[in-house]
Design a protein around this motif. Structure first.
Motif, PDB file in Angstrom:
ATOM      1  N   LYS A  78      72.494  10.072  32.068  1.00 24.72           N
ATOM      2  CA  LYS A  78      73.014  10.204  33.432  1.00 24.72           C
ATOM      3  C   LYS A  78      72.087  11.048  34.304  1.00 24.72           C
ATOM      4  O   LYS A  78      71.861  10.735  35.470  1.00 24.72           O
ATOM      5  N   VAL A  79      71.544  12.110  33.743  1.00 27.06           N
ATOM      6  CA  VAL A  79      70.626  12.965  34.501  1.00 27.06           C
ATOM      7  C   VAL A  79      69.349  12.198  34.831  1.00 27.06           C
ATOM      8  O   VAL A  79      68.851  12.267  35.965  1.00 27.06           O
ATOM      9  N   ASP A  80      68.821  11.451  33.875  1.00 29.65           N
ATOM     10  CA  ASP A  80      67.616  10.653  34.129  1.00 29.65           C
ATOM     11  C   ASP A  80      67.863   9.616  35.217  1.00 29.65           C
ATOM     12  O   ASP A  80      67.011   9.405  36.086  1.00 29.65           O
ATOM     13  N   ARG A  81      69.008   8.957  35.177  1.00 32.50           N
ATOM     14  CA  ARG A  81      69.347   7.977  36.214  1.00 32.50           C
ATOM     15  C   ARG A  81      69.445   8.636  37.584  1.00 32.50           C
ATOM     16  O   ARG A  81      68.956   8.107  38.576  1.00 32.50           O
ATOM     17  N   ALA A  82      70.077   9.790  37.635  1.00 35.73           N
ATOM     18  CA  ALA A  82      70.223  10.502  38.911  1.00 35.73           C
ATOM     19  C   ALA A  82      68.859  10.931  39.439  1.00 35.73           C
ATOM     20  O   ALA A  82      68.589  10.824  40.644  1.00 35.73           O
ATOM     21  N   LYS A  83      67.984  11.399  38.556  1.00 34.90           N
ATOM     22  CA  LYS A  83      66.636  11.793  38.976  1.00 34.90           C
ATOM     23  C   LYS A  83      65.850  10.607  39.515  1.00 34.90           C
ATOM     24  O   LYS A  83      65.156  10.720  40.525  1.00 34.90           O
ATOM     25  N   ARG A  85      67.068   7.839  40.831  1.00 34.40           N
ATOM     26  CA  ARG A  85      67.646   7.453  42.123  1.00 34.40           C
ATOM     27  C   ARG A  85      67.199   8.396  43.228  1.00 34.40           C
ATOM     28  O   ARG A  85      66.882   7.965  44.340  1.00 34.40           O
ATOM     29  N   LEU A  86      67.152   9.678  42.920  1.00 35.08           N
ATOM     30  CA  LEU A  86      66.708  10.661  43.900  1.00 35.08           C
ATOM     31  C   LEU A  86      65.249  10.416  44.279  1.00 35.08           C
ATOM     32  O   LEU A  86      64.888  10.454  45.452  1.00 35.08           O
ATOM     33  N   GLU A  87      64.434  10.145  43.295  1.00 34.39           N
ATOM     34  CA  GLU A  87      63.019   9.873  43.553  1.00 34.39           C
ATOM     35  C   GLU A  87      62.851   8.585  44.368  1.00 34.39           C
ATOM     36  O   GLU A  87      62.012   8.531  45.274  1.00 34.39           O
ATOM     37  N   GLU A  88      63.639   7.564  44.065  1.00 33.56           N
ATOM     38  CA  GLU A  88      63.586   6.317  44.845  1.00 33.56           C
ATOM     39  C   GLU A  88      63.967   6.580  46.297  1.00 33.56           C
ATOM     40  O   GLU A  88      63.321   6.060  47.219  1.00 33.56           O
ATOM     41  N   ASN A  89      65.004   7.389  46.502  1.00 33.24           N
ATOM     42  CA  ASN A  89      65.421   7.712  47.872  1.00 33.24           C
ATOM     43  C   ASN A  89      64.344   8.488  48.609  1.00 33.24           C
ATOM     44  O   ASN A  89      64.097   8.243  49.790  1.00 33.24           O
ATOM     45  N   ARG A  90      63.702   9.422  47.941  1.00 33.50           N
ATOM     46  CA  ARG A  90      62.614  10.181  48.568  1.00 33.50           C
ATOM     47  C   ARG A  90      61.457   9.270  48.942  1.00 33.50           C
ATOM     48  O   ARG A  90      60.898   9.378  50.031  1.00 33.50           O
ATOM     49  N   THR A  91      61.107   8.381  48.026  1.00 28.73           N
ATOM     50  CA  THR A  91      60.017   7.445  48.295  1.00 28.73           C
ATOM     51  C   THR A  91      60.381   6.540  49.464  1.00 28.73           C
ATOM     52  O   THR A  91      59.550   6.300  50.353  1.00 28.73           O
TER      53      THR A  91
END
Length: 101
Positions: A78-83, A85-91
């Motif tokens: 779950k933490v890896d998925r959240a990370k 997703r966060l990176e995709e949003n930043r990009t």
């Protein structure tokens, strides 16, 4: 796959509670039979609760190792998925800002 991951947490929690409850009832029986000393005054219930926690905690560490590892896997996933997703949003935000300029 999600069901087995969700049930890993529930299974661990229920098993941990079961070990505690089992210790509590065994110790309560031993105190009732006067194999173990009673608490002072009205503190008998507190005495049994404290003993149950002290016995069930290390017992759970040994007995529930596999369930704890399954829970750790679940949390790490779950933490890896959240990370990600966060990176995709930043990009995506960086690309949108670059396009806007």
């Amino acid at each position: 796959m999600s069901d087995s991951k969700t049930s890993a947490t529930l299974r661990y929690t229920l098993m941990r509670f079961g070990i505690f409850a089992g210790c509590f009832f065994v110790l309560w029986g031993l105190v009732y039979l006067r194999v173990l000393p009673r608490g002072l005054g009205d503190s008998n219930l507190l005495w049994v609760l404290v003993l149950s926690v002290l016995i069930s905690a290390p017992l759970s560490l040994i007995v529930l190792r596999k369930q704890r590892e399954a829970m750790a896997e679940q949390i790490a996933t779950k933490v890896d998925r959240a990370k990600s997703r966060l990176e995709e949003n930043r990009t995506r935000e960086d690309v949108q800002q670059a396009d806007a300029q």
